[in-house]
Write a protein that holds these residues in place. Sequence first.
Motif, PDB file in Angstrom:
ATOM      1  N   THR A  62       0.791  -1.238   0.000  1.00 31.24           N
ATOM      2  CA  THR A  62       0.000   0.000   0.000  1.00 31.24           C
ATOM      3  C   THR A  62       0.820   1.284   0.000  1.00 31.24           C
ATOM      4  OG1 THR A  62      -0.135  -0.090   2.420  1.00 31.24           O
ATOM      5  CG2 THR A  62      -1.906  -1.155   1.161  1.00 31.24           C
ATOM      6  N   PHE A  63       2.144   1.191   0.122  1.00 32.01           N
ATOM      7  CA  PHE A  63       2.950   2.410   0.258  1.00 32.01           C
ATOM      8  C   PHE A  63       3.479   2.931  -1.079  1.00 32.01           C
ATOM      9  CE2 PHE A  63       4.346   1.505   4.927  1.00 32.01           C
ATOM     10  CZ  PHE A  63       3.037   1.692   5.326  1.00 32.01           C
ATOM     11  N   GLY A  64       3.136   2.286  -2.194  1.00 33.72           N
ATOM     12  CA  GLY A  64       3.606   2.754  -3.490  1.00 33.72           C
ATOM     13  C   GLY A  64       5.092   2.555  -3.695  1.00 33.72           C
ATOM     14  N   LEU A  65       5.598   1.412  -3.292  1.00 33.27           N
ATOM     15  CA  LEU A  65       7.038   1.159  -3.370  1.00 33.27           C
ATOM     16  C   LEU A  65       7.430   0.626  -4.738  1.00 33.27           C
ATOM     17  CD1 LEU A  65       7.710  -0.411   0.150  1.00 33.27           C
ATOM     18  CD2 LEU A  65       7.762   2.001  -0.556  1.00 33.27           C
ATOM     19  N   GLY A  66       8.608   1.035  -5.197  1.00 35.27           N
ATOM     20  CA  GLY A  66       9.097   0.676  -6.512  1.00 35.27           C
ATOM     21  C   GLY A  66      10.192  -0.369  -6.491  1.00 35.27           C
ATOM     22  N   THR A  67      11.057  -0.345  -7.508  1.00 35.75           N
ATOM     23  CA  THR A  67      12.093  -1.353  -7.716  1.00 35.75           C
ATOM     24  C   THR A  67      13.433  -0.670  -7.932  1.00 35.75           C
ATOM     25  OG1 THR A  67      10.480  -2.840  -8.742  1.00 35.75           O
ATOM     26  CG2 THR A  67      12.803  -3.285  -9.175  1.00 35.75           C
ATOM     27  N   ILE A  68      14.492  -1.256  -7.373  1.00 32.90           N
ATOM     28  CA  ILE A  68      15.843  -0.756  -7.601  1.00 32.90           C
ATOM     29  C   ILE A  68      16.700  -1.873  -8.187  1.00 32.90           C
ATOM     30  CG2 ILE A  68      15.676   0.923  -5.724  1.00 32.90           C
ATOM     31  CD1 ILE A  68      17.512  -0.900  -4.076  1.00 32.90           C
ATOM     32  N   GLU A  69      17.813  -1.482  -8.750  1.00 28.14           N
ATOM     33  CA  GLU A  69      18.790  -2.409  -9.300  1.00 28.14           C
ATOM     34  C   GLU A  69      20.113  -2.163  -8.596  1.00 28.14           C
ATOM     35  OE1 GLU A  69      20.197  -3.806 -13.775  1.00 28.14           O
ATOM     36  OE2 GLU A  69      19.719  -1.694 -13.407  1.00 28.14           O
ATOM     37  N   CYS A  70      20.786  -3.225  -8.129  1.00 25.24           N
ATOM     38  CA  CYS A  70      22.031  -3.084  -7.378  1.00 25.24           C
ATOM     39  C   CYS A  70      23.117  -3.957  -7.990  1.00 25.24           C
ATOM     40  CB  CYS A  70      21.830  -3.478  -5.912  1.00 25.24           C
ATOM     41  SG  CYS A  70      20.650  -2.434  -5.018  1.00 25.24           S
ATOM     42  N   TRP A  71      24.349  -3.473  -7.963  1.00 32.49           N
ATOM     43  CA  TRP A  71      25.491  -4.223  -8.464  1.00 32.49           C
ATOM     44  C   TRP A  71      26.733  -3.891  -7.630  1.00 32.49           C
ATOM     45  CZ3 TRP A  71      23.032  -0.211 -10.845  1.00 32.49           C
ATOM     46  CH2 TRP A  71      23.765   0.955 -11.067  1.00 32.49           C
ATOM     47  N   VAL A  72      27.776  -4.653  -7.810  1.00 35.36           N
ATOM     48  CA  VAL A  72      28.991  -4.515  -7.002  1.00 35.36           C
ATOM     49  C   VAL A  72      30.185  -4.234  -7.922  1.00 35.36           C
ATOM     50  CG1 VAL A  72      30.540  -5.645  -5.351  1.00 35.36           C
ATOM     51  CG2 VAL A  72      28.072  -6.085  -5.261  1.00 35.36           C
ATOM     52  N   ASP A  73      31.002  -3.256  -7.537  1.00 34.31           N
ATOM     53  CA  ASP A  73      32.281  -2.953  -8.217  1.00 34.31           C
ATOM     54  C   ASP A  73      32.116  -2.733  -9.708  1.00 34.31           C
ATOM     55  OD1 ASP A  73      33.550  -3.216  -5.782  1.00 34.31           O
ATOM     56  OD2 ASP A  73      34.077  -5.316  -6.100  1.00 34.31           O
ATOM     57  N   GLY A  74      31.079  -2.026 -10.103  1.00 29.96           N
ATOM     58  CA  GLY A  74      30.903  -1.698 -11.512  1.00 29.96           C
ATOM     59  C   GLY A  74      30.439  -2.842 -12.382  1.00 29.96           C
ATOM     60  N   GLU A  75      30.187  -4.016 -11.813  1.00 27.27           N
ATOM     61  CA  GLU A  75      29.761  -5.173 -12.607  1.00 27.27           C
ATOM     62  C   GLU A  75      28.240  -5.144 -12.780  1.00 27.27           C
ATOM     63  OE1 GLU A  75      33.123  -8.506 -11.617  1.00 27.27           O
ATOM     64  OE2 GLU A  75      31.486  -8.318 -10.176  1.00 27.27           O
ATOM     65  N   LYS A  76      27.793  -4.183 -13.567  1.00 20.53           N
ATOM     66  CA  LYS A  76      26.350  -3.994 -13.729  1.00 20.53           C
ATOM     67  C   LYS A  76      25.703  -5.158 -14.458  1.00 20.53           C
ATOM     68  CE  LYS A  76      23.088  -0.244 -14.560  1.00 20.53           C
ATOM     69  NZ  LYS A  76      22.915   1.167 -15.033  1.00 20.53           N
ATOM     70  N   ASP A  77      26.523  -5.902 -15.235  1.00 17.89           N
ATOM     71  CA  ASP A  77      25.963  -7.062 -15.925  1.00 17.89           C
ATOM     72  C   ASP A  77      25.585  -8.179 -14.953  1.00 17.89           C
ATOM     73  OD1 ASP A  77      28.713  -7.276 -15.380  1.00 17.89           O
ATOM     74  OD2 ASP A  77      28.903  -8.957 -16.785  1.00 17.89           O
ATOM     75  N   ARG A  78      26.016  -8.067 -13.694  1.00 18.10           N
ATOM     76  CA  ARG A  78      25.672  -9.061 -12.671  1.00 18.10           C
ATOM     77  C   ARG A  78      24.736  -8.455 -11.614  1.00 18.10           C
ATOM     78  NH1 ARG A  78      31.032 -12.257 -10.822  1.00 18.10           N
ATOM     79  NH2 ARG A  78      29.370 -13.652 -10.067  1.00 18.10           N
ATOM     80  N   SER A  79      23.997  -7.450 -12.005  1.00 21.72           N
ATOM     81  CA  SER A  79      23.129  -6.747 -11.067  1.00 21.72           C
ATOM     82  C   SER A  79      21.915  -7.605 -10.698  1.00 21.72           C
ATOM     83  CB  SER A  79      22.650  -5.430 -11.674  1.00 21.72           C
ATOM     84  OG  SER A  79      21.825  -5.676 -12.810  1.00 21.72           O
ATOM     85  N   VAL A  80      21.283  -7.241  -9.582  1.00 22.24           N
ATOM     86  CA  VAL A  80      20.047  -7.893  -9.136  1.00 22.24           C
ATOM     87  C   VAL A  80      19.002  -6.811  -8.931  1.00 22.24           C
ATOM     88  CG1 VAL A  80      21.274  -9.798  -8.035  1.00 22.24           C
ATOM     89  CG2 VAL A  80      20.698  -7.773  -6.691  1.00 22.24           C
ATOM     90  N   LYS A  81      17.747  -7.190  -9.149  1.00 19.18           N
ATOM     91  CA  LYS A  81      16.636  -6.267  -8.917  1.00 19.18           C
ATOM     92  C   LYS A  81      16.003  -6.572  -7.553  1.00 19.18           C
ATOM     93  CE  LYS A  81      15.478  -5.531 -13.782  1.00 19.18           C
ATOM     94  NZ  LYS A  81      14.435  -5.645 -14.846  1.00 19.18           N
ATOM     95  N   ILE A  82      15.719  -5.513  -6.831  1.00 14.04           N
ATOM     96  CA  ILE A  82      15.085  -5.643  -5.515  1.00 14.04           C
ATOM     97  C   ILE A  82      13.765  -4.891  -5.571  1.00 14.04           C
ATOM     98  CG2 ILE A  82      15.305  -5.159  -3.061  1.00 14.04           C
ATOM     99  CD1 ILE A  82      18.348  -5.301  -3.433  1.00 14.04           C
ATOM    100  N   VAL A  83      12.682  -5.618  -5.323  1.00 16.91           N
ATOM    101  CA  VAL A  83      11.329  -5.087  -5.485  1.00 16.91           C
ATOM    102  C   VAL A  83      10.752  -4.713  -4.130  1.00 16.91           C
ATOM    103  CG1 VAL A  83       9.015  -5.565  -6.381  1.00 16.91           C
ATOM    104  CG2 VAL A  83      11.025  -6.539  -7.525  1.00 16.91           C
ATOM    105  N   GLY A  84      10.280  -3.485  -3.998  1.00 15.91           N
ATOM    106  CA  GLY A  84       9.692  -3.036  -2.742  1.00 15.91           C
ATOM    107  C   GLY A  84       8.228  -3.410  -2.591  1.00 15.91           C
TER     108      GLY A  84
END
Length: 556
Positions: free
Chosen positions: A484-506
Amino acid sequence: MYIPVSPSRRPHALLALLSGIVLILYLHNTHQPRPSFIPNPFWGSPSTSTSGKGGIVGLEEDDYRVRDRIERMRGYCEIDGELEKEYGRTNLRLSRAYEGSHHRFTRFLHKALRGEPLVISVIGGSITKGHHVEKDEIWFHRFWQWLDDYVGEDVQVTEVNGAAPATGSDYFSFCFPLHIPANSDLVLVELAVNDEGILQHVENMENLLRGLLEMPNRPAVMLVEAMAFSSGGMGGGGGRMHLPVAQYYDVPVINQRHPLANHFARYPQLVRPYFTVDGWGNPDTRHFNGRGHRDLGMLIASFVKDVACEMLSEQDFAVPPPDTTDDVSPLLSTIAQTTSDQNQTPEDAQLQDERLAEQQISWPEHSRSWRDNPREDQHVGELMPGMWSTPLEYGLMPRMRILNGWNPDPNFIVPPFHPTCLSTRAKEPQFNLTPSANVGWEHWVHPEHLDKPYMVARTPGATISFEMETNVGVVKMYSLKSKTFGLGTIECWVDGEKDRSVKIVGWWDKGDINIGRFDSIRDNLPPGQHTVTCEVLEETSDPDGGHEFRLISMMR
């Protein structure tokens, strides 16, 4: 007959009278009877008492304070219990989902009997934080009041409430050091309502228990399940995942749900007088009121009292000395060793067996070591441990995790779990969640819930970075989940390795449950310093298109 004394003789008579008094006092002090208990001048073996109930170890003969504390506790055991009158012995038994060996609780009580200061702590969610009740109504404070009276005014008992609303075992498994002191002697854990009944919480609770049990004071730990009807089935939520972990780690469990849930189902009219109300005047079945809080505190008190009474009733009871460690390795290694060495003679083995028999005389029969029949190439048989656990093993950490497969190698031991948590809820600067780079994020506190601070972003493209050093190769994020809080999604990665990023859904579809949960960002990093970067995405799972994201902690 009165004999007058002349003035010239009065000084001599007075001197004789005083001399007689001194002589009487001398004889009384040098020849007075021994006290009813005979304290042992050395720590180690129990002394005797005329009551036949055990004694006190390591005390000077003029130090009766420990004895007085023992008799005070025994007094509680000998009178009719108020808690039994209130709740009934059967209901109290129903609340004890698991009792365990009592080992760490007896150690806790030994400290109280020695008069040492005690620190009792609690971690939990909004129930333990005191949602909708006064501070002095919280179940943990009620239990502290009882314990403070039970151990007596000369024992200092400090209470530390480390609860954090909207948090579960995933958060506390990494972040408990931010909320309770390292010198805790007793830790109560109330997270069964906030955890769902999912397999992940087996691992989370195991990590939490390993961390708590390995704290410096080797505290007693108890899981506590408050009654609530707002999540999970009638059998509860996360408590279903916690119970087997607690049993494996010999941690007692008090479950308020067991004596009450079915009863309330038969009489639903009891819900309103037991729970608080929400903003619309309806019962908040997630948070009970002051009566429910008191009941939970007294269920724990009843357990502690029964542990004390059972301990005090033992024939050989004695208060051990302070700083006694559970270093059982010498005896256990002697029992567990094999004696296939051809140089050991039958005479040596017999002496060894006799020494062990003397040490184990009070042990259960099936816990005592025994000698196997020798093989053809042996002079003596292998020394075998008893088939059942020995008293020396109670309270020790299992060498394998609960979900590990069987490993017969005794050298395989799970390393200690020492997590690190950087959090918006940190009370000490070294644990603050401080970004190394920030575009579009801010520190924000809910105006109606000042105990819920976050790092918040609300627009796509907002980025934030953290410098993190890890020794175990794991980086996790703890963030708020809500429908109910209108939460979105972010993408996180480590040491510039964006090709290995993960999505975290709120956003999640779990009704009115608004609570923190963690997500893994990486679990295979090499030890050392790493940079974790997260960005708010345009995509969102929220049906109304919300993008807000509330970050609570980073764990490593």
